[in-house]
Design a protein around this motif. Sequence first.
Motif, short mmCIF file in Angstrom:
data_model
loop_
_atom_site.label_atom_id
_atom_site.label_comp_id
_atom_site.label_asym_id
_atom_site.label_seq_id
_atom_site.Cartn_x
_atom_site.Cartn_y
_atom_site.Cartn_z
N MET B 1 50.38 29.88 17.16
CA MET B 1 49.85 30.79 18.17
C MET B 1 48.89 30.07 19.10
N LYS B 2 48.07 29.23 18.49
CA LYS B 2 47.06 28.55 19.28
C LYS B 2 47.70 27.71 20.39
N THR B 3 48.73 26.97 20.00
CA THR B 3 49.37 26.10 20.99
C THR B 3 50.02 26.94 22.07
N LYS B 4 50.54 28.12 21.68
CA LYS B 4 51.22 28.96 22.65
C LYS B 4 50.24 29.43 23.72
N SER B 5 49.06 29.87 23.27
CA SER B 5 48.10 30.39 24.24
C SER B 5 47.59 29.26 25.13
N ARG B 6 47.58 28.06 24.58
CA ARG B 6 47.13 26.95 25.40
C ARG B 6 48.15 26.62 26.48
N ARG B 7 49.39 26.95 26.19
CA ARG B 7 50.43 26.57 27.13
C ARG B 7 50.60 27.59 28.26
N LEU B 8 49.66 28.51 28.36
CA LEU B 8 49.71 29.46 29.48
C LEU B 8 49.78 28.69 30.79
N GLY B 9 50.69 29.13 31.66
CA GLY B 9 50.83 28.42 32.93
C GLY B 9 49.58 28.59 33.78
N LYS B 10 49.47 27.74 34.78
CA LYS B 10 48.31 27.83 35.67
C LYS B 10 48.28 29.18 36.39
N ASN B 11 49.49 29.64 36.79
CA ASN B 11 49.58 30.93 37.49
C ASN B 11 49.12 32.07 36.61
N THR B 12 49.63 32.06 35.35
CA THR B 12 49.29 33.14 34.45
C THR B 12 47.79 33.19 34.22
N LYS B 13 47.19 32.01 34.03
CA LYS B 13 45.75 31.97 33.80
C LYS B 13 45.01 32.56 34.99
N ASN B 14 45.46 32.16 36.17
CA ASN B 14 44.85 32.66 37.39
C ASN B 14 44.96 34.17 37.50
N ASP B 15 46.16 34.68 37.17
CA ASP B 15 46.38 36.12 37.25
C ASP B 15 45.48 36.85 36.27
N LEU B 16 45.37 36.27 35.05
CA LEU B 16 44.54 36.93 34.03
C LEU B 16 43.09 37.01 34.50
N ILE B 17 42.63 35.97 35.19
CA ILE B 17 41.25 36.00 35.71
C ILE B 17 41.11 37.17 36.69
N THR B 18 42.14 37.35 37.53
CA THR B 18 42.09 38.44 38.51
C THR B 18 41.98 39.79 37.81
N TYR B 19 42.88 40.00 36.81
CA TYR B 19 42.79 41.28 36.09
C TYR B 19 41.42 41.43 35.44
N GLY B 20 40.94 40.32 34.88
CA GLY B 20 39.66 40.34 34.19
C GLY B 20 38.54 40.77 35.11
N ILE B 21 38.56 40.25 36.34
CA ILE B 21 37.50 40.62 37.30
C ILE B 21 37.54 42.11 37.57
N VAL B 22 38.76 42.64 37.78
CA VAL B 22 38.88 44.08 38.07
C VAL B 22 38.37 44.89 36.89
N ILE B 23 38.80 44.50 35.67
CA ILE B 23 38.39 45.27 34.49
C ILE B 23 36.87 45.18 34.30
N ALA B 24 36.34 43.97 34.51
CA ALA B 24 34.89 43.80 34.35
C ALA B 24 34.14 44.67 35.35
N ALA B 25 34.62 44.68 36.60
CA ALA B 25 33.97 45.50 37.62
C ALA B 25 34.04 46.97 37.23
N PHE B 26 35.20 47.35 36.66
CA PHE B 26 35.38 48.74 36.24
C PHE B 26 34.37 49.08 35.15
N VAL B 27 34.24 48.19 34.16
CA VAL B 27 33.32 48.45 33.05
C VAL B 27 31.89 48.56 33.57
#
Lengths: 303, 363
Positions: B1-27
Motif C-alpha cells: 500500500m505504501k508504495t502505491k500511495s507514493r506512486r500517485l501521479g503528479k497530476n493526482t497529487k496536485n488535484d488532491l491539494i485542490t480538493y484539500g484547500i476547498v475542504i479546509a476552507a469549508f471546515v
Amino acid sequence: MLSLCLGCRKLTFISNLISGISLGGIYAVIALGYTMVYGIAKMLNFAHGDVIMVGSYVVFMLTTKAGVNPYLALVISMVACTLLGMTIERFAYKPLRGASPLAVLITAIGVSYFLQNAAMHLFGTQAKNFTSIINFEPISLAGGQIVISDETVVTIAVSVVIMIALTLFVNKTKPGRAMLAVSEDRGAAQLMGINVNGTIALTFAIGSALAAVAGVLLCSTYPLLSSTTGAMPGIKAFVAAVLGGIGSIPGAMIGGLVIGVIEILGRSYISSQMADAIVFAVLIVVLLVKPTGILGKKYVEKV
Amino acid sequence: MKTKSRRLGKNTKNDLITYGIVIAAFVVAEVMQATGSMSSLLRGLLVPLCMYSILAVSLNLTVGVLGELSLGHAGFMCIGAYASSIFSVCTRETITEVWIRFPLAILVGGIFAAIFGFLIGIPVLRLKGDYLAIVTLAFGEIIKNILGSVYVGYDANGVYVSLESESSLAMGADGTLLINGPLGLSDVPLDANFIIATVLLLLTLFVVLNFMNSRSGRAVMSIRDNRIAAESVGINITKYKLIAFTLSAFFAGIAGVLYSHNLGYLAAKSSNFGYNQSIMILVFVVLGGIGKMRGSVIAACILTALPELLRELNDYRMLIYAIALIIMMIATASPKANAFWEAHSLKKFISAKKENKPAKEVQ
C-alpha cells in the motif's frame, strides 16, 4: 384611403430610417476608435465606451457649471479625452505590450471600471439631463409629415465629415500611412524607421478625440447622462466594428450604420425590448455567413 | 500500500491539494460559523463564493483548456437558473422532500444549460478568436434579453408564452403566471445552502480536473495547442470542442441553480446575467491563471469577497478594486514584470545555491 395609409407608413419608415442612420453615424464614429486601436495594438479597448462618457461629462460640466460656450466646451472635451486616452495607453496598456491578449483585455476592463467609478464619485450617482448643444430649427419635409430633428441632421453631417477626414488622413498623410504600416506588420514598420510607440499613442489620441465627439452627439439625441452611459453604446459600437470586419476603417463605418438602422427599425417595428437582441442576432447571422465580418480580411492559416 | 500511495501521479497529487484547500476552507468556515465569529455579511457570501468558483472553473474549461475566449458565460448561468427555478416552483407541491427536489433541480438546470451550450456551440465554435468572443457575448445578451422580458403562464389547456404582457397570454381563469416578464420568478424555494454549494464545487472540480487528465481532455488541449497538428493525427476537432464547451455550459447552469435557489427570486437583468457578469467571471479566470483550476477558485473567492470586505471604505471600494485589477495585471503579465519575477524567483535562488555543488548531469 388605403393608398394614403400606405403613404404615411412609408413616411414613418423614412423618418425611422433617418433616425437609424443618425444613430448609426454615432456608432460608426465610436466603432472607428475601436477598430483603429484594434488594428494597431491588437487589443479590444473595453474602456473606449467610458471615454465617451467622460467626454460628455466634461461638456456637461463646462456648459452648465461654468457657462462656457458649447462649441468651445466640445473642443476642450476633445482635448481632455485625447489626453485621457494617451494617459490610459501610457500607464495601463504600454507596460503590457507583448503580454498575452487576455491580460490586456482584463486591464482594459479594469480601466473601464475605474473610469465608471471615478465618474460616479466626481459627478454623483444621479443621472444628469444633458442639454443638447445643437440648437436650430428642425427640418420638415413632405409638408411637415417628416420632421428631422436638428440633432439628427448634425449627427449625420458630423459623422460623414469625420469618416471622410479620417479616410483621407489614414490614406494620404504620413502619420496615417504609418498607422496602416504598423497595423500591417509592427516589426517591419519599426525596421522602416516608423516610431511604433508614437504611432500607437497617436491612434489612441485620435480614437479618444472621436469618442468625445461621439459622446456629445449621443447625449444630444439621448439626453440621459450617467456613469454607465457609454457602456452599452460602446458594446454596440464594438459589435459594429466586428460586423464590418475589425481592423477595417470602412468596415467600421458600414457596420455602425447597419447596427444603427437595424436597432431603430427593430425597436419601432418588432419589439422595443428586443431591439438589442435583434442587433446581436444580426451580428451572429452575418458572422456565420462571413466569419471575418463584412469587409474583414481573410485569415490565411500557415502550417 | 505504501508504495502505491507514493506512486500517485503528479497530476493526482496536485488535484488532491485542490480538493484539500476547498475542504479546509469549508471546515474553517463551518467552525467560524459555529463559534459565531463570522459576520453576517460574510455568512451571506458563502454560497455566492462557491457559485462564483464554479463559474470560474467552468469558464476556465473553455478559456484555459479549450483555448477559446467566451464572453457569454452568464447566459448559460441564466438558462440554468430559469430552468431549475421553473422546475422547483412547479414541483414544490408534488415533491415536498428538499433532498429529492433540489438535486433534480440541479440536474434540470445543468442539462438545460448543456443543451443550449451544445446548440450554441455548433455555430460558435466555427469562428476564431475575437469573432468567437463577440458572438458568445451576443448569444449571452440575447438569452438575457429574451428571458428578461418573456411572460410564461399555464392553465388546464397548456402553456402560454408571450413577449408583450401578462394579459396577452390570454390564460383561463385557473391560469398561473410562471415568469412575470422583467419581474421574473418571485417565489423560488430557498433550497441552496453552504454544504450543498461546497459539494457542488467539489463535484465540478472533480469532473473538470479528471476531464483534463482524460483522453478527451488531452484531445481538447491538443486542439488548443495546435489545431492543424491535432487534426492531422485524426482528432475530431468539432466533437472535442463541443464536448468541452457543453461541459462548461453544464456547470455554468449549475451555478445558476445555486444563484436563484439562494436568493429566492430570479429576474434577468444586465447586473446579474449581462455581459458584465461574464466579464467578471473572465477576470477570475485570467487572474487565477489560465488553465489553472485551483487559481480560478482562489481568485473567485478573493475577488468576490474583496469588494464586500472593503465595504467600510464605502464608495471607494470599486475604485480600489479597479486599480487593484490594473496593478495586478501589470505586475503579473507584463514582460518586464515577468523578467523581474524570473530573476528574483525562489526557485532560482535555490538552484543558485545548488550550483555550488557539482552538477548532476551535463547535457
